[in-house]
Design an enzyme around this catalytic site. Structure first.
Site, PDB file in Angstrom:
ATOM      1  N   GLU A  29     -80.481 -36.098  -3.141  1.00 43.32           N
ATOM      2  CA  GLU A  29     -81.489 -36.446  -4.130  1.00 43.32           C
ATOM      3  C   GLU A  29     -81.195 -35.756  -5.470  1.00 43.32           C
ATOM      4  O   GLU A  29     -81.058 -34.534  -5.526  1.00 43.32           O
ATOM      5  CB  GLU A  29     -82.870 -36.032  -3.619  1.00 43.32           C
ATOM      6  CG  GLU A  29     -83.250 -36.751  -2.322  1.00 43.32           C
ATOM      7  CD  GLU A  29     -84.402 -36.086  -1.588  1.00 43.32           C
ATOM      8  OE1 GLU A  29     -85.055 -35.199  -2.189  1.00 43.32           O
ATOM      9  OE2 GLU A  29     -84.659 -36.448  -0.427  1.00 43.32           O
ATOM     10  N   GLU A  60     -85.339 -37.848   3.398  1.00 47.39           N
ATOM     11  CA  GLU A  60     -84.383 -37.067   4.195  1.00 47.39           C
ATOM     12  C   GLU A  60     -83.991 -37.786   5.478  1.00 47.39           C
ATOM     13  O   GLU A  60     -82.858 -37.662   5.948  1.00 47.39           O
ATOM     14  CB  GLU A  60     -84.964 -35.687   4.510  1.00 47.39           C
ATOM     15  CG  GLU A  60     -84.958 -34.714   3.349  1.00 47.39           C
ATOM     16  CD  GLU A  60     -86.039 -34.998   2.319  1.00 47.39           C
ATOM     17  OE1 GLU A  60     -85.942 -34.454   1.200  1.00 47.39           O
ATOM     18  OE2 GLU A  60     -86.989 -35.749   2.652  1.00 47.39           O
ATOM     19  N   GLN A  82     -82.542 -30.767  -0.609  1.00 45.92           N
ATOM     20  CA  GLN A  82     -82.958 -29.911  -1.725  1.00 45.92           C
ATOM     21  C   GLN A  82     -83.443 -28.542  -1.266  1.00 45.92           C
ATOM     22  O   GLN A  82     -83.192 -27.528  -1.917  1.00 45.92           O
ATOM     23  CB  GLN A  82     -84.042 -30.606  -2.550  1.00 45.92           C
ATOM     24  CG  GLN A  82     -83.499 -31.754  -3.381  1.00 45.92           C
ATOM     25  CD  GLN A  82     -84.531 -32.279  -4.352  1.00 45.92           C
ATOM     26  OE1 GLN A  82     -85.746 -32.093  -4.183  1.00 45.92           O
ATOM     27  NE2 GLN A  82     -84.069 -32.966  -5.394  1.00 45.92           N
ATOM     28  N   PHE A  83     -84.144 -28.496  -0.156  1.00 50.59           N
ATOM     29  CA  PHE A  83     -84.597 -27.247   0.438  1.00 50.59           C
ATOM     30  C   PHE A  83     -84.374 -27.324   1.940  1.00 50.59           C
ATOM     31  O   PHE A  83     -84.587 -28.367   2.555  1.00 50.59           O
ATOM     32  CB  PHE A  83     -86.084 -26.997   0.149  1.00 50.59           C
ATOM     33  CG  PHE A  83     -86.386 -26.718  -1.298  1.00 50.59           C
ATOM     34  CD1 PHE A  83     -86.419 -25.425  -1.780  1.00 50.59           C
ATOM     35  CD2 PHE A  83     -86.638 -27.762  -2.174  1.00 50.59           C
ATOM     36  CE1 PHE A  83     -86.695 -25.163  -3.112  1.00 50.59           C
ATOM     37  CE2 PHE A  83     -86.921 -27.516  -3.514  1.00 50.59           C
ATOM     38  CZ  PHE A  83     -86.943 -26.208  -3.979  1.00 50.59           C
ATOM     39  N   ASP A  85     -86.099 -26.286   4.235  1.00 45.71           N
ATOM     40  CA  ASP A  85     -87.347 -26.609   4.937  1.00 45.71           C
ATOM     41  C   ASP A  85     -87.434 -28.101   5.286  1.00 45.71           C
ATOM     42  O   ASP A  85     -88.098 -28.473   6.258  1.00 45.71           O
ATOM     43  CB  ASP A  85     -88.552 -26.243   4.058  1.00 45.71           C
ATOM     44  CG  ASP A  85     -88.433 -24.869   3.433  1.00 45.71           C
ATOM     45  OD1 ASP A  85     -89.233 -23.997   3.766  1.00 45.71           O
ATOM     46  OD2 ASP A  85     -87.520 -24.674   2.603  1.00 45.71           O
ATOM     47  N   PHE A  86     -86.781 -28.936   4.487  1.00 48.47           N
ATOM     48  CA  PHE A  86     -86.904 -30.384   4.674  1.00 48.47           C
ATOM     49  C   PHE A  86     -86.071 -30.909   5.839  1.00 48.47           C
ATOM     50  O   PHE A  86     -86.067 -32.115   6.117  1.00 48.47           O
ATOM     51  CB  PHE A  86     -86.498 -31.116   3.387  1.00 48.47           C
ATOM     52  CG  PHE A  86     -87.320 -30.749   2.184  1.00 48.47           C
ATOM     53  CD1 PHE A  86     -88.529 -30.078   2.305  1.00 48.47           C
ATOM     54  CD2 PHE A  86     -86.878 -31.083   0.910  1.00 48.47           C
ATOM     55  CE1 PHE A  86     -89.275 -29.736   1.180  1.00 48.47           C
ATOM     56  CE2 PHE A  86     -87.625 -30.747  -0.218  1.00 48.47           C
ATOM     57  CZ  PHE A  86     -88.822 -30.075  -0.078  1.00 48.47           C
ATOM     58  N   ILE A  87     -85.359 -30.010   6.512  1.00 47.50           N
ATOM     59  CA  ILE A  87     -84.533 -30.466   7.627  1.00 47.50           C
ATOM     60  C   ILE A  87     -85.375 -31.058   8.749  1.00 47.50           C
ATOM     61  O   ILE A  87     -84.893 -31.874   9.534  1.00 47.50           O
ATOM     62  CB  ILE A  87     -83.650 -29.313   8.165  1.00 47.50           C
ATOM     63  CG1 ILE A  87     -82.497 -29.875   9.006  1.00 47.50           C
ATOM     64  CG2 ILE A  87     -84.474 -28.301   8.964  1.00 47.50           C
ATOM     65  CD1 ILE A  87     -81.452 -28.839   9.373  1.00 47.50           C
ATOM     66  N   MET A  88     -86.652 -30.667   8.799  1.00 48.58           N
ATOM     67  CA  MET A  88     -87.519 -31.205   9.847  1.00 48.58           C
ATOM     68  C   MET A  88     -87.582 -32.729   9.799  1.00 48.58           C
ATOM     69  O   MET A  88     -87.640 -33.393  10.816  1.00 48.58           O
ATOM     70  CB  MET A  88     -88.930 -30.628   9.737  1.00 48.58           C
ATOM     71  CG  MET A  88     -89.076 -29.239  10.297  1.00 48.58           C
ATOM     72  SD  MET A  88     -88.649 -27.968   9.109  1.00 48.58           S
ATOM     73  CE  MET A  88     -90.160 -27.811   8.175  1.00 48.58           C
ATOM     74  N   HIS A 129     -91.234 -24.106   0.899  1.00 46.85           N
ATOM     75  CA  HIS A 129     -89.904 -24.222   0.305  1.00 46.85           C
ATOM     76  C   HIS A 129     -89.127 -22.908   0.385  1.00 46.85           C
ATOM     77  O   HIS A 129     -88.184 -22.702  -0.385  1.00 46.85           O
ATOM     78  CB  HIS A 129     -90.008 -24.648  -1.163  1.00 46.85           C
ATOM     79  CG  HIS A 129     -90.673 -25.972  -1.384  1.00 46.85           C
ATOM     80  ND1 HIS A 129     -92.021 -26.141  -1.263  1.00 46.85           N
ATOM     81  CD2 HIS A 129     -90.160 -27.184  -1.731  1.00 46.85           C
ATOM     82  CE1 HIS A 129     -92.324 -27.412  -1.519  1.00 46.85           C
ATOM     83  NE2 HIS A 129     -91.215 -28.064  -1.807  1.00 46.85           N
TER      84      HIS A 129
END
Length: 326
Positions: A29, A60, A82-83, A85-88, A129
């Site tokens: 992104e 994602e 980007q962070f 944390d967004f891997i979830m 984040h």
């Protein structure tokens, strides 16, 4: 040797591999003209064009699926989330597809994808984040997990990750992006699964990850004034883990402290501690294995509370004093 930042080292590593191999491309992104959330891909679209520096929708789940699919067809994608944390949102594609494909196809399929994950606290990005979730991914067979602590390691490990035929999660601590170090301009690789002794010592072994390596080195300087000689070990990769280097250090010093930023409960430091406890190095210990991790709380937005939630230099110093009964 020239000095560049951690961020520049990762950019240079990717650019060098993209020049050598047309199958390597990056996606994520706002990574094009905008240069990514942290500016790491600045200037890359001008050199490689929009086909190889691919801006993606804000999804994602979608972009991780595209990256895994591209890898399975012979490409070598580098995906930036980007962070971390967004891997979830991307977990199904990473855990159920990327991690298991080689096994399910009897080794005939490869998934050479690198997923870049800016993580960690200290930048004021608050609870959603700023997390350190690398321990989650180390639990999944089929994934490799990398966590460089300086610019030199970041470049060499990224090259090894890009060339690996397995999915690699590449955790980059946000506070390290602007730290500088000596980095050769030429190509070099650091094999995955090779720890590094950042400082040799005789009294205590500190096994630290990511930014905690830097804090452990600062703590070691303070402890030196008190006559406590600390050895600092940086695993560099959590999976595969270089157990030999860690165990040899523990046998030498007879005391060990494991330091990591993630919440202490269930963090990867527990894996390192149990590995030591189950080995013959246990017989060499003169004190219990100690772990120092984050507080079991979401990362606060307030700067002082944010610092209090994760280990700082003084916390490491205090733990080492306890190990030495001082």
């Amino acid at each position: 040797m020239r000095e560049i930042t951690y961020l520049e080292a990762i950019r240079e590593s990717m650019s060098q591999e993209m020049r050598k191999d047309n199958d390597v491309f990056i996606m994520g992104e706002d990574i094009g003209i905008y240069g990514g959330a942290f500016g790491l891909t600045n200037g890359m679209i001008e050199e490689f064009g929009p086909e190889r520096v691919r801006n993606t929708p804000i999804s994602e789940a979608a972009i991780s699926g595209c990256a895994v699919g591209a890898a399975m067809t012979g490409m070598r994608p580098i995906l930036e989330l980007q962070f971390s944390d967004f891997i979830m949102i991307a977990t199904d594609n990473i855990v159920n597809q990327a991690a298991k494909t080689r096994y399910m196809f009897g080794g005939k399929a490869k998934v050479p994808v690198v997923i870049r994950l800016p993580g960690g606290s200290g930048a004021g990005f608050a609870a959603q984040h700023s997390q350190s979730l690398e321990a989650w991914m180390t639990h999944v067979p089929g994934l490799k997990v990398v966590q460089p602590s300086n610019a030199y390691d970041a470049k060499g490990l990224m090259k090894a990750a890009i060339k690996d035929d397995n999915p690699v999660l590449f955790y980059e601590h946000k506070l390290l992006y602007n730290t500088k170090g000596d980095v050769p301009e030429e190509n070099y690789e650091i094999p995955l699964g090779q720890a590094d002794i950042k400082k040799e010592g005789t009294d205590i072994t500190i096994v630290a990850t990511a930014i905690m390596v830097n804090r452990a080195l600062e703590a070691a300087e303070e402890l030196e004034k008190e006559g406590i000689n600390v050895e600092v070990i940086d695993p560099r990769t959590l999976v595969p883990l270089d157990t030999e280097t860690i165990l040899n250090s523990v046998k030498k010093t007879s005391r060990v402290l494991v330091v990591y930023e993630a919440v202490k409960r269930g963090g990867y430091g527990a894996e390192i501690a149990s590995m030591i406890a189950e080995s013959d190095a246990f017989d060499f210990l003169d004190a219990p294995i100690r772990r120092l991790g984050g507080v079991a709380t979401p990362i606060p937005y307030n700067p002082e509370l944010e610092k209090a939630a994760v280990p700082q230099v003084n916390d490491i110093v205090q733990e080492c004093r306890k190990l030495m009964n001082k």
